[in-house]
Design a protein around this motif. Sequence first.
Motif, short mmCIF file in Angstrom:
data_model
loop_
_atom_site.label_atom_id
_atom_site.label_comp_id
_atom_site.label_asym_id
_atom_site.label_seq_id
_atom_site.Cartn_x
_atom_site.Cartn_y
_atom_site.Cartn_z
N GLY A 63 34.04 -24.61 14.51
CA GLY A 63 35.30 -23.93 14.18
C GLY A 63 35.60 -22.79 15.14
O GLY A 63 35.14 -22.77 16.29
N ASN A 64 36.35 -21.84 14.66
CA ASN A 64 36.72 -20.71 15.52
C ASN A 64 35.49 -19.93 15.94
O ASN A 64 34.64 -19.65 15.10
N ASP A 65 35.43 -19.55 17.20
CA ASP A 65 34.36 -18.67 17.65
C ASP A 65 34.58 -17.30 17.03
O ASP A 65 35.62 -16.67 17.22
N ILE A 66 33.60 -16.86 16.25
CA ILE A 66 33.79 -15.65 15.45
C ILE A 66 33.87 -14.40 16.34
O ILE A 66 34.72 -13.53 16.12
N VAL A 130 37.26 -18.85 2.57
CA VAL A 130 37.21 -17.80 1.54
C VAL A 130 35.95 -16.94 1.71
O VAL A 130 36.01 -15.71 1.60
N ASN A 131 34.83 -17.59 2.03
CA ASN A 131 33.58 -16.83 2.19
C ASN A 131 33.65 -15.85 3.36
O ASN A 131 32.90 -14.89 3.42
N LEU A 132 34.56 -16.15 4.30
CA LEU A 132 34.73 -15.26 5.46
C LEU A 132 35.86 -14.26 5.22
O LEU A 132 36.29 -13.59 6.15
N GLY A 133 36.35 -14.21 3.99
CA GLY A 133 37.45 -13.27 3.69
C GLY A 133 38.78 -13.79 4.20
O GLY A 133 39.75 -13.04 4.27
N LEU A 134 38.83 -15.09 4.58
CA LEU A 134 40.06 -15.65 5.15
C LEU A 134 40.76 -16.55 4.13
O LEU A 134 40.48 -16.44 2.93
N CYS A 135 41.63 -17.41 4.58
CA CYS A 135 42.31 -18.32 3.66
C CYS A 135 42.48 -19.66 4.35
O CYS A 135 42.20 -19.79 5.54
N ALA A 136 42.94 -20.64 3.61
CA ALA A 136 43.14 -21.99 4.14
C ALA A 136 44.02 -21.94 5.38
O ALA A 136 44.93 -21.13 5.48
N GLU A 137 43.72 -22.83 6.33
CA GLU A 137 44.57 -22.97 7.53
C GLU A 137 44.74 -24.44 7.88
O GLU A 137 44.25 -25.31 7.15
N PHE A 228 46.71 -15.66 7.13
CA PHE A 228 45.46 -15.67 7.90
C PHE A 228 45.37 -14.44 8.82
O PHE A 228 44.35 -13.75 8.87
N VAL A 229 46.49 -14.17 9.50
CA VAL A 229 46.53 -13.01 10.41
C VAL A 229 46.28 -11.72 9.63
O VAL A 229 45.54 -10.83 10.07
N GLN A 230 46.86 -11.64 8.43
CA GLN A 230 46.63 -10.46 7.56
C GLN A 230 45.18 -10.38 7.11
O GLN A 230 44.56 -9.33 7.13
N ARG A 231 44.65 -11.55 6.67
CA ARG A 231 43.28 -11.58 6.16
C ARG A 231 42.29 -11.14 7.24
O ARG A 231 41.28 -10.53 6.94
N LEU A 232 42.58 -11.51 8.50
CA LEU A 232 41.66 -11.14 9.59
C LEU A 232 41.46 -9.64 9.70
O LEU A 232 40.42 -9.17 10.16
N PHE A 241 32.45 -11.19 9.22
CA PHE A 241 32.30 -11.47 10.65
C PHE A 241 31.16 -10.64 11.24
O PHE A 241 30.36 -11.13 12.02
N MET A 242 31.09 -9.35 10.84
CA MET A 242 30.04 -8.48 11.38
C MET A 242 28.68 -9.02 10.94
O MET A 242 27.72 -9.00 11.70
N SER A 243 28.63 -9.51 9.70
CA SER A 243 27.36 -10.02 9.22
C SER A 243 26.94 -11.27 10.02
O SER A 243 25.77 -11.41 10.40
N PHE A 244 27.90 -12.15 10.35
CA PHE A 244 27.57 -13.32 11.18
C PHE A 244 27.12 -12.86 12.57
O PHE A 244 26.11 -13.33 13.09
N MET A 245 27.85 -11.89 13.13
CA MET A 245 27.52 -11.45 14.50
C MET A 245 26.16 -10.78 14.54
O MET A 245 25.41 -10.96 15.49
N SER A 246 25.82 -9.98 13.52
CA SER A 246 24.52 -9.29 13.58
C SER A 246 23.39 -10.30 13.35
O SER A 246 22.35 -10.21 13.97
N ARG A 247 23.65 -11.34 12.52
CA ARG A 247 22.66 -12.40 12.36
C ARG A 247 22.46 -13.11 13.71
O ARG A 247 21.36 -13.38 14.16
N ALA A 248 23.61 -13.35 14.42
CA ALA A 248 23.55 -14.08 15.68
C ALA A 248 22.77 -13.29 16.73
O ALA A 248 22.13 -13.87 17.61
#
Length: 250
Positions: A63-66, A130-137, A228-232, A241-248
């Motif tokens: 999917g999208n590169d976080i 939803v788990n990423l704080g986003l919405c359907a796209e 989606f733009v708002q949710r970001l 996103f920060m949690s994914f990046m710090s895990r990465a």
Amino acid sequence: MSDTILTQRAEGILTLTLNRPEKKNAFTHDMYEAATQALQQADADGDVRVVLLKGAGGIFTAGNDIGDFLEHPPTGEDSAVFQFLRALVRFSKPVVAAVEGPAVGIGTTMLLHCDYVLAGEKTRFHMPFVNLGLCAEGASSLLLPRVAGLALASELLMLGEPFDAATALRAGLINKVLPEATLHETALERARAFAARPAEALRVTKRLVRGPIRAEVEEALKREGAEFVQRLQSDEAREAFMSFMSRARK
Ligand code: COA
């Protein structure tokens, strides 16, 4: 020509390969732009009769590169991700997809705009918005309830849990499940079958099948895109996103 979106033309088939396997073929801004350009050129090119979409390295796409999303967040309808989705929705010729490994986010929703989708039996689909704080796209909020039914669409989009190829088949996201060993050979054979059909009759038929809901699909893309733009920008998304990046980085 891009290193991360490979294009190959043979026998009337344009093969588009997502090629960033070290990052699970996650889409960057540049990849969206290259894929959009390839689709637009293929639509205008009389020698291209069908597009075959796949990923390199036994992966479709994560999917999208976080990280890229954090650095270059889409801000509106002209952003690269939305241009890509519109190019796919507007593409007038058949699109065949061969899906294996992870197919996350847009890697799942883009399949709703393909005409024939084959998946390997070990494919893991996932719409974790939803788990990423986003919405359907990807117009999934419109099309998934139609193809999967409201109950399954709500489960997959709102709980955001990964699901297997059998569930994707039941949801109407894909046409067929195959062993990974024969996936690409069969996808190529199916692409050849589309390429062998009368091109204009195929275009007219695709227009008849997709045309009546095309305006609704484009409206859904706009509606979802604005949310989606708002949710970001939301704390929920930033935290995820920060949690994914710090895990990465660990
Ligand atoms: N954005 C940025 N980088 C990503 C990525 C994404 N969407 N998906 C995977 N990567 C990177 C990882 O950070 C890792 O990079 P590193 O080797 O530099 O640390 C590399 O790709 C391999 O990923 P990894 O998570 O180790 O592979 P895995 O096989 O254990 O898991 C996934 C594969 C796809 C299940 C997992 O990477 C994942 O869940 N990715 C996030 C998917 C996502 O949320 N997409 C956004 C949808 S809107």
